[in-house]
Design an enzyme around this catalytic site. Structure first.
Site, PDB file in Angstrom:
ATOM      1  N   TRP A 200       0.844  -1.191   0.000  1.00 29.48           N
ATOM      2  CA  TRP A 200       0.000   0.000   0.000  1.00 29.48           C
ATOM      3  C   TRP A 200       0.890   1.255   0.000  1.00 29.48           C
ATOM      4  CZ3 TRP A 200      -0.326   3.852   3.789  1.00 29.48           C
ATOM      5  CH2 TRP A 200      -1.312   4.823   3.559  1.00 29.48           C
ATOM      6  N   ASP A 367     -16.176  11.896  -2.163  1.00 33.63           N
ATOM      7  CA  ASP A 367     -15.571  10.615  -1.767  1.00 33.63           C
ATOM      8  C   ASP A 367     -16.374   9.969  -0.638  1.00 33.63           C
ATOM      9  OD1 ASP A 367     -13.201   8.745  -0.843  1.00 33.63           O
ATOM     10  OD2 ASP A 367     -12.531   9.622  -2.735  1.00 33.63           O
ATOM     11  N   ASP A 479     -14.141   1.919  -5.162  1.00 29.44           N
ATOM     12  CA  ASP A 479     -13.055   1.600  -4.234  1.00 29.44           C
ATOM     13  C   ASP A 479     -13.185   0.157  -3.735  1.00 29.44           C
ATOM     14  OD1 ASP A 479     -10.892   2.018  -2.574  1.00 29.44           O
ATOM     15  OD2 ASP A 479     -11.730   3.761  -1.551  1.00 29.44           O
ATOM     16  N   MET A 480     -12.145  -0.344  -3.084  1.00 27.33           N
ATOM     17  CA  MET A 480     -12.143  -1.711  -2.545  1.00 27.33           C
ATOM     18  C   MET A 480     -11.018  -1.759  -1.528  1.00 27.33           C
ATOM     19  SD  MET A 480     -11.107  -5.042  -2.559  1.00 27.33           S
ATOM     20  CE  MET A 480     -11.771  -6.662  -2.671  1.00 27.33           C
ATOM     21  N   CYS A 527     -10.264   1.698  -8.054  1.00 27.01           N
ATOM     22  CA  CYS A 527      -9.429   2.063  -6.914  1.00 27.01           C
ATOM     23  C   CYS A 527      -9.496   0.896  -5.943  1.00 27.01           C
ATOM     24  CB  CYS A 527     -10.011   3.333  -6.281  1.00 27.01           C
ATOM     25  SG  CYS A 527      -9.243   3.826  -4.733  1.00 27.01           S
ATOM     26  N   ASP A 549      -2.625   5.567  -3.087  1.00 24.09           N
ATOM     27  CA  ASP A 549      -3.032   6.531  -2.059  1.00 24.09           C
ATOM     28  C   ASP A 549      -1.886   7.463  -1.713  1.00 24.09           C
ATOM     29  OD1 ASP A 549      -5.654   5.985  -1.729  1.00 24.09           O
ATOM     30  OD2 ASP A 549      -5.421   4.702   0.024  1.00 24.09           O
TER      31      ASP A 549
END
Ligand code: DGJ
Length: 740
Positions: A200, A367, A479-480, A527, A549
């Protein structure tokens, strides 16, 4: 482009102007691999390329032919255990426990264009003359199973797409435990294995290691293609650089668990296999059923890594990505995540949007935090209904206010997840993935919904489609934020639990398919906590993806450089965020943050109201610049010039327009130098005979800029910035070249 079949020698030659791929029917009826590389002339027989001799002390020969052992024969789709001891492409567990198979050639068909893959993303053609496909039909007589091997050769590219399909025609319940998308046997092992690995916030860092005897691999076991490894690897010669030499790219069009493995045997041959990760995979193939593997795309380059990447860029941009946004320059967006996190009101959002509109931003993206009880990350996932305490007139009301400003409106979803504190979980506790009577691990306080179940996908689709039908939403960020643990589906019987990971991804593709079909003008950005699922599978539905990110400009140099190895600039989500940066706390000039983000889809992830007037002036200039050049940046030819993985202090890349009249060179310095040397960078892709101005000044011929280089610093002070200020750490510059 042609696919030749020479019946007398049983040879197939897939050939275009760039590459040859040669297959032969072996004496045992299986298919052998003879050559993959730069195009060679066709001939009736290439039998001299079959390396048949069995080795001294290797007693493993096929019955009846002392000269035939699969131990060292190059094969197309090998199985283990009948004189080949390397890892296989296929393995089928049979009712009696045997895993031995024998798929022999039956017939082949050659067709123009490229057939669609059932329920899976894949490259495609628009005209029949863009590609030719050969499908081999192989058969295992004992099991009565057909195996189709598909090869699509693209006419104008050194690219070949491959996949396999199994059809159980017999009466046995079989279990597929290996069903790779490709296997390629190469005659030597003088390669480096290049992969794109990280975690990440540091995704797709380029790693290079020499192939050695034994197995080297990258994989995902997490349910997503993952932050950790990407389903893309390269075999390159040790002398291959960005600009020259041989490289073979292997890219899997898939978003779930994968394996990319290079096995070097002790006679120095290399077997590269790629496909669904056999680890934890077990697909029950009942009589009458078929199984389609994902597609893998191989690209062969003799012009180094840049040459290979450019082929992937064009192929994935034009013949993998689809729909309304495929060829359109992407809107400049502002996203409120780093500006507000969960702490917002409707008025605060509109204030952020107003400032952005004033400076030229085109799309406002709301978001996380707008739905259900989602005021922090403990609640709300699964309840895709606006929180009216925050947004009085729901998404429709906010979207209207944004629309009234003259901006497009975009919305964040995380459709695969559920919090325990949600109406969805209270109604359907069995919809999350977990193993009965075992502890259930959470990630960010959330659980993964069982997308192998159609009713789950139907339900989420219903909620998303309602919002998209009621409100003016032009963009979705999908997202996930966690991977799959305790993998088990309450809906699958014991002998099909090994199907869950693949069925999960098929469910994700199904939801993407329904949404993109029914809302064709919505721009999707994928994402997964940044770049945790940045892969070609999702590019088929979402033409852009949030690359990481980590929005720090310096960290992004490596991330975007590595990402560009396979993925086009038009797919790389990149934004300007505040300083000190929220991930690494670094302070970089706003010019550099933009100069990095310009080589992507471009946007802002901050509240412009909080910037100084001088910074706002720069923002307006950056947006003007992006609007002027985004077509060239996102759809031109991209070249990497100086690698941040090789050079500790400088990175450079550039794009060139199709007519070669416009070029933009991004040049980035990490630390300032004292009394340093003059620096130059050799450019690429220019027309040697054209005269280019650099930032409107003195002109230079293309050949000079490519052979001698562009002067990037003045030597004494290491000046980079065109403005009247001293160069600082983390400085950068985009040089604009125009041909007269
Ligand atoms: C992870 C994403 O990568 C971020 O950009 C943001 O959308 C958060 N999730 C929201 O939870």
């Amino acid at each position: 482009m042609n696919i030749f079949y020479h019946e007398s020698s049983g040879t197939f030659h897939l050939q275009n102007d760039f590459i040859s791929y040669i297959i032969k029917r072996l004496p045992n009826g299986q298919l052998g691999q003879l050559y993959f590389g730069k195009a060679i002339r066709d001939r009736e027989s290439f039998d001299h390329l079959v390396e048949m001799n069995h080795r001294p002390m290797t007693a493993y020969v096929f019955e009846g032919n002392k000269k035939f052992s699969l131990d060292h024969i190059k094969q197309e789709y090998p199985s283990y255990g009948t004189t080949d001891f390397r890892h296989p492409a296929v393995e089928i567990v049979q009712p009696n426990g045997s895993r031995i198979t024998d798929f022999v050639y039956v017939s082949h068909t050659i067709s123009a264009g490229k057939p669609k893959l059932e329920n899976l993303p894949a490259t495609y053609t628009e005209q029949d003359d863009e590609a030719q496909t050969i499908t081999f039909l192989l058969h295992d007589g004992l099991l009565d199973v057909d195996l189709e091997l598909n090869y699509t050769l693209f006419a104008d590219k050194p690219a070949l797409a491959r996949s396999a399909r199994f059809i159980n025609k017999g009466s046995l319940d079989l279990h597929l435990t290996h069903a790779m998308s490709l296997s390629l046997d190469l005659p030597d092992c003088d390669y480096e294995f290049v992969h794109f690995s990280g975690a990440w916030s540091r995704e797709r860092h380029m790693k290079v290691r020499k192939l050695e005897m034994g197995i080297q691999s990258v994989e995902s076991t997490r349910g997503t293609s993952s932050h950790n490894h990407n389903p893309f690897v390269v075999l390159k010669r040790p002398e291959t650089t960005e600009f020259s030499g041989e490289a073979i790219g292997f890219s899997l069009v898939y978003s779930g668990n994968f394996l990319a493995q290079a096995e070097v045997d002790t006679w120095g041959t290399t077997r590269l296999t790629m496909g669904i990760n056999p680890f934890q995979f077990d697909w029950k193939l009942t009589p009458g059923e078929s199984f389609q593997t994902p597609e893998a795309v191989m690209v062969y380059s003799t012009t180094g890594l840049n040459g290979m990447s450019q082929v992937y860029h064009k192929l994935y941009q034009k013949r993998l990505a689809r729909g309304y946004w495929r060829d359109r320059p992407r809107p400049i967006l502002i996203n409120n995540w780093e500006a507000t996190y969960f702490d917002f009101t409707e008025d605060k959002l509109v204030t952020i949007a107003e400032a952005a509109k004033n400076d030229g931003v085109e799309l406002f993206v709301l978001d996380d935090g707008w739905f259900g009880a989602r005021c922090n990350d403990f609640a709300g996932l699964g309840d895709w209904v606006a929180n009216t305490d925050r947004l009085a007139r729901g998404i429709t009301g906010l979207a209207e206010r944004i629309d009234a400003l003259g901006m497009k409106f975009g919305l964040w979803f995380e459709p695969e997840m559920v919090n325990m504190d949600s109406d969805l979980f209270r109604a359907h506790p069995d919809w999350r993935i977990c193993t009965p009577n075992r502890r259930v691990s959470h990630g960010r306080n959330q659980y993964v919904l069982d997308y192998s179940r159609k009713e789950v996908v139907d339900y989420i689709y219903g909620m998303m489609a309602k919002i998209l039908s009621e409100a003016k939403v032009s963009y979705i960020k999908w997202d996930m934020n966690r991977c799959i643990t305790e993998a088990f589906s309450a809906a699958l019987p014991a002998d099909q639990q090994g199907e869950l990971f693949h069925r999960y991804i098929l469910g994700v593709y199904d939801l993407y398919d329904r949404l993109t079909t029914n809302f064709p003008q919505v721009l999707f950005e994928s994402c997964a906590s940044g770049g945790g699922r940045f892969d070609p599978g999702l590019l088929y539905y979402a033409p852009q993806g949030w690359a990481s990110d980590d929005s720090d400009a310096i960290e992004r140099l490596k991330i975007q450089y590595g990402t560009s190895m396979c993925y086009p600039i038009s797919s790389i989500g990149a934004h300007v965020s505040v300083v000190p940066n929220h991930q690494v706390f670094r302070v970089t000039p706003i010019a550099t943050r933009a100069n990095v983000a310009h080589f992507g889809t471009f946007g802002y992830e901050l509240d412009l109201n909080k910037l100084t007037e001088e910074e706002r002036k720069q923002v307006r200039e950056q947006i003007k610049f992006m609007k002027k050049y985004r077509e060239v940046i996102q759809f031109g030819t991209f070249y990497r010039l100086i690698s941040p993985f090789d050079n500790a202090n400088f990175t450079a890349w550039m794009v060139v327009s199709e007519d070669q009249k416009t070029a933009l060179v991004g040049y980035y310095k990490i630390l300032n130098e004292v009394n340093g040397p003059y620096h130059r960078v050799k450019l690429c892709g220019l027309n040697p005979d054209m005269q280019y101005t650099v930032d409107g000044d003195a002109s230079h011929y293309g050949d000079e800029l490519m052979n001698l280089g562009l002067l990037t610093t003045d030597g004494a002070a290491g000046e980079l910035t065109p403005e009247d200020r001293k160069s600082v750490d983390f400085d950068s510059r985009i040089f604009v070249l125009h041909a007269q």
